[in-house]
Design a protein around this motif. Structure first.
Motif, mmCIF file in Angstrom:
data_model
loop_
_atom_site.group_PDB
_atom_site.id
_atom_site.type_symbol
_atom_site.label_atom_id
_atom_site.label_comp_id
_atom_site.label_asym_id
_atom_site.label_seq_id
_atom_site.Cartn_x
_atom_site.Cartn_y
_atom_site.Cartn_z
ATOM 1 N N PRO A 1 0.803 -1.223 0.000
ATOM 2 C CA PRO A 1 0.000 0.000 0.000
ATOM 3 C C PRO A 1 0.839 1.279 0.000
ATOM 4 O O PRO A 1 0.340 2.341 -0.287
ATOM 5 C CB PRO A 1 -0.829 -0.109 1.277
ATOM 6 N N LYS A 2 2.138 1.154 0.295
ATOM 7 C CA LYS A 2 3.032 2.310 0.242
ATOM 8 C C LYS A 2 3.608 2.417 -1.166
ATOM 9 O O LYS A 2 3.901 1.404 -1.798
ATOM 10 C CB LYS A 2 4.189 2.144 1.227
ATOM 11 N N PRO A 3 3.801 3.645 -1.653
ATOM 12 C CA PRO A 3 4.365 3.781 -2.999
ATOM 13 C C PRO A 3 5.802 3.273 -3.061
ATOM 14 O O PRO A 3 6.587 3.474 -2.148
ATOM 15 C CB PRO A 3 4.305 5.277 -3.284
ATOM 16 N N ASP A 4 6.113 2.608 -4.157
ATOM 17 C CA ASP A 4 7.461 2.105 -4.412
ATOM 18 C C ASP A 4 8.168 3.115 -5.315
ATOM 19 O O ASP A 4 8.030 3.079 -6.532
ATOM 20 C CB ASP A 4 7.381 0.735 -5.087
ATOM 21 N N TRP A 5 8.926 4.017 -4.708
ATOM 22 C CA TRP A 5 9.533 5.117 -5.454
ATOM 23 C C TRP A 5 10.642 4.654 -6.389
ATOM 24 O O TRP A 5 11.062 5.407 -7.258
ATOM 25 C CB TRP A 5 10.034 6.191 -4.495
ATOM 26 N N THR A 6 11.113 3.430 -6.236
ATOM 27 C CA THR A 6 12.132 2.933 -7.157
ATOM 28 C C THR A 6 11.554 2.769 -8.568
ATOM 29 O O THR A 6 12.306 2.704 -9.536
ATOM 30 C CB THR A 6 12.705 1.579 -6.687
ATOM 31 N N GLN A 7 10.229 2.740 -8.684
ATOM 32 C CA GLN A 7 9.593 2.604 -9.997
ATOM 33 C C GLN A 7 9.884 3.810 -10.891
ATOM 34 O O GLN A 7 9.856 3.693 -12.114
ATOM 35 C CB GLN A 7 8.078 2.429 -9.844
ATOM 36 N N ALA A 8 10.168 4.959 -10.281
ATOM 37 C CA ALA A 8 10.433 6.168 -11.074
ATOM 38 C C ALA A 8 11.704 6.024 -11.912
ATOM 39 O O ALA A 8 11.887 6.756 -12.877
ATOM 40 C CB ALA A 8 10.527 7.382 -10.166
ATOM 41 N N GLY A 9 12.552 5.091 -11.566
ATOM 42 C CA GLY A 9 13.766 4.864 -12.336
ATOM 43 C C GLY A 9 13.612 3.799 -13.408
ATOM 44 O O GLY A 9 14.549 3.539 -14.159
ATOM 45 N N LYS A 10 12.456 3.214 -13.514
ATOM 46 C CA LYS A 10 12.232 2.123 -14.467
ATOM 47 C C LYS A 10 11.756 2.656 -15.816
ATOM 48 O O LYS A 10 11.107 3.696 -15.910
ATOM 49 C CB LYS A 10 11.188 1.144 -13.923
ATOM 50 N N LEU A 11 12.047 1.912 -16.851
ATOM 51 C CA LEU A 11 11.676 2.301 -18.206
ATOM 52 C C LEU A 11 10.166 2.398 -18.395
ATOM 53 O O LEU A 11 9.679 3.312 -19.070
ATOM 54 C CB LEU A 11 12.276 1.305 -19.209
ATOM 55 N N ASN A 12 9.400 1.499 -17.790
ATOM 56 C CA ASN A 12 7.946 1.554 -17.930
ATOM 57 C C ASN A 12 7.371 2.859 -17.380
ATOM 58 O O ASN A 12 6.442 3.419 -17.946
ATOM 59 C CB ASN A 12 7.275 0.363 -17.235
ATOM 60 N N PHE A 13 7.916 3.335 -16.268
ATOM 61 C CA PHE A 13 7.462 4.601 -15.698
ATOM 62 C C PHE A 13 7.615 5.724 -16.725
ATOM 63 O O PHE A 13 6.686 6.503 -16.960
ATOM 64 C CB PHE A 13 8.265 4.921 -14.429
ATOM 65 N N TRP A 14 8.763 5.812 -17.353
ATOM 66 C CA TRP A 14 9.016 6.881 -18.317
ATOM 67 C C TRP A 14 8.198 6.689 -19.581
ATOM 68 O O TRP A 14 7.787 7.667 -20.212
ATOM 69 C CB TRP A 14 10.509 6.999 -18.594
ATOM 70 N N ASN A 15 7.930 5.447 -19.939
ATOM 71 C CA ASN A 15 7.037 5.173 -21.065
ATOM 72 C C ASN A 15 5.645 5.726 -20.768
ATOM 73 O O ASN A 15 5.024 6.379 -21.608
ATOM 74 C CB ASN A 15 6.981 3.666 -21.330
ATOM 75 N N TYR A 16 5.142 5.474 -19.568
ATOM 76 C CA TYR A 16 3.813 5.959 -19.185
ATOM 77 C C TYR A 16 3.778 7.482 -19.106
ATOM 78 O O TYR A 16 2.816 8.111 -19.550
ATOM 79 C CB TYR A 16 3.369 5.345 -17.856
ATOM 80 N N ILE A 17 4.813 8.083 -18.545
ATOM 81 C CA ILE A 17 4.880 9.550 -18.464
ATOM 82 C C ILE A 17 4.883 10.158 -19.866
ATOM 83 O O ILE A 17 4.152 11.116 -20.145
ATOM 84 C CB ILE A 17 6.136 10.008 -17.678
ATOM 85 N N ALA A 18 5.698 9.600 -20.766
ATOM 86 C CA ALA A 18 5.754 10.110 -22.139
ATOM 87 C C ALA A 18 4.402 9.972 -22.829
ATOM 88 O O ALA A 18 3.980 10.880 -23.557
ATOM 89 C CB ALA A 18 6.832 9.367 -22.927
ATOM 90 N N THR A 19 3.708 8.864 -22.581
ATOM 91 C CA THR A 19 2.385 8.671 -23.175
ATOM 92 C C THR A 19 1.409 9.716 -22.660
ATOM 93 O O THR A 19 0.654 10.314 -23.430
ATOM 94 C CB THR A 19 1.858 7.255 -22.858
ATOM 95 N N ILE A 20 1.423 9.962 -21.361
ATOM 96 C CA ILE A 20 0.519 10.948 -20.768
ATOM 97 C C ILE A 20 0.788 12.331 -21.349
ATOM 98 O O ILE A 20 -0.132 13.024 -21.789
ATOM 99 C CB ILE A 20 0.661 10.958 -19.232
ATOM 100 N N VAL A 21 2.046 12.735 -21.355
ATOM 101 C CA VAL A 21 2.399 14.067 -21.850
ATOM 102 C C VAL A 21 2.061 14.198 -23.335
ATOM 103 O O VAL A 21 1.476 15.194 -23.767
ATOM 104 C CB VAL A 21 3.895 14.360 -21.591
ATOM 105 N N THR A 22 2.401 13.184 -24.115
ATOM 106 C CA THR A 22 2.132 13.221 -25.553
ATOM 107 C C THR A 22 0.638 13.235 -25.842
ATOM 108 O O THR A 22 0.190 13.861 -26.797
ATOM 109 C CB THR A 22 2.789 12.013 -26.247
ATOM 110 N N ALA A 23 -0.136 12.562 -25.024
ATOM 111 C CA ALA A 23 -1.578 12.501 -25.255
ATOM 112 C C ALA A 23 -2.279 13.778 -24.834
ATOM 113 O O ALA A 23 -3.228 14.211 -25.487
ATOM 114 C CB ALA A 23 -2.174 11.314 -24.495
ATOM 115 N N ILE A 24 -1.825 14.409 -23.778
ATOM 116 C CA ILE A 24 -2.533 15.570 -23.237
ATOM 117 C C ILE A 24 -2.089 16.877 -23.873
ATOM 118 O O ILE A 24 -2.924 17.692 -24.274
ATOM 119 C CB ILE A 24 -2.346 15.651 -21.708
ATOM 120 N N ILE A 25 -0.814 17.109 -23.986
ATOM 121 C CA ILE A 25 -0.315 18.431 -24.371
ATOM 122 C C ILE A 25 -0.802 18.890 -25.744
ATOM 123 O O ILE A 25 -1.287 20.000 -25.857
ATOM 124 C CB ILE A 25 1.216 18.494 -24.246
ATOM 125 N N PRO A 26 -0.734 18.079 -26.798
ATOM 126 C CA PRO A 26 -1.204 18.597 -28.088
ATOM 127 C C PRO A 26 -2.679 18.989 -28.081
ATOM 128 O O PRO A 26 -3.084 19.869 -28.823
ATOM 129 C CB PRO A 26 -0.950 17.447 -29.060
#
Length: 136
Positions: free
Chosen positions: A55-80
């Protein structure tokens, strides 16, 4: 025994159902809806990875490739969908000026981008204030 949602057939049916909703949509509305859908999927992916083991956030996930894939998808989908199209024309001129080492063009392009962003943000804030005052 597998639950019904663990079947690949279930997810194919869900994908087909979601795709069917877009038939006949006006192009702009469909683009916004698809962008929001992908941003939501990316957000769910981030939350899933942060909380899948405890139930506690696992902050090590921020260093994983999937995290950055999801962030890039969110930014690419919303900003334009949220920024005015003129901004992309200005960004293109900045990029072309950078590649051509036209420093005057870079400075002018950056001022243009800054102006567009300023008015886009200030108009959005004014619209939100007007909407909030109309509601209250």
């Amino acid at each position: 025994m597998k639950k019904f949602w663990q079947s690949s057939n279930f997810w194919i049916a869900v994908s087909l159902a979601v795709g069917g909703f877009f038939i006949g949509f006006p192009e702009d509305e469909a683009r916004n809806l698809v962008g929001n859908l992908f941003a939501t999927i990316g957000s769910v992916g981030i939350l899933r990875n942060f909380f899948k083991n405890s139930p506690k956030p696992d902050w090590t996930q921020a260093g994983k490739l999937n995290f950055w894939n999801y962030i890039a998808t969110i930014v690419t989908a919303i900003i334009p969908n949220q920024l005015p199209p003129e901004l992309f024309t200005s960004l293109q001129s900045v990029a072309e000026s950078l590649l051509g080492k036209n420093w005057n063009g870079v400075v002018m392009g950056l001022f243009s981008v800054g102006t567009i962003l300023y008015y886009a943000i200030s108009n959005r804030n004014k619209t939100a204030a007007v909407t909030a005052s109309a509601v209250t």
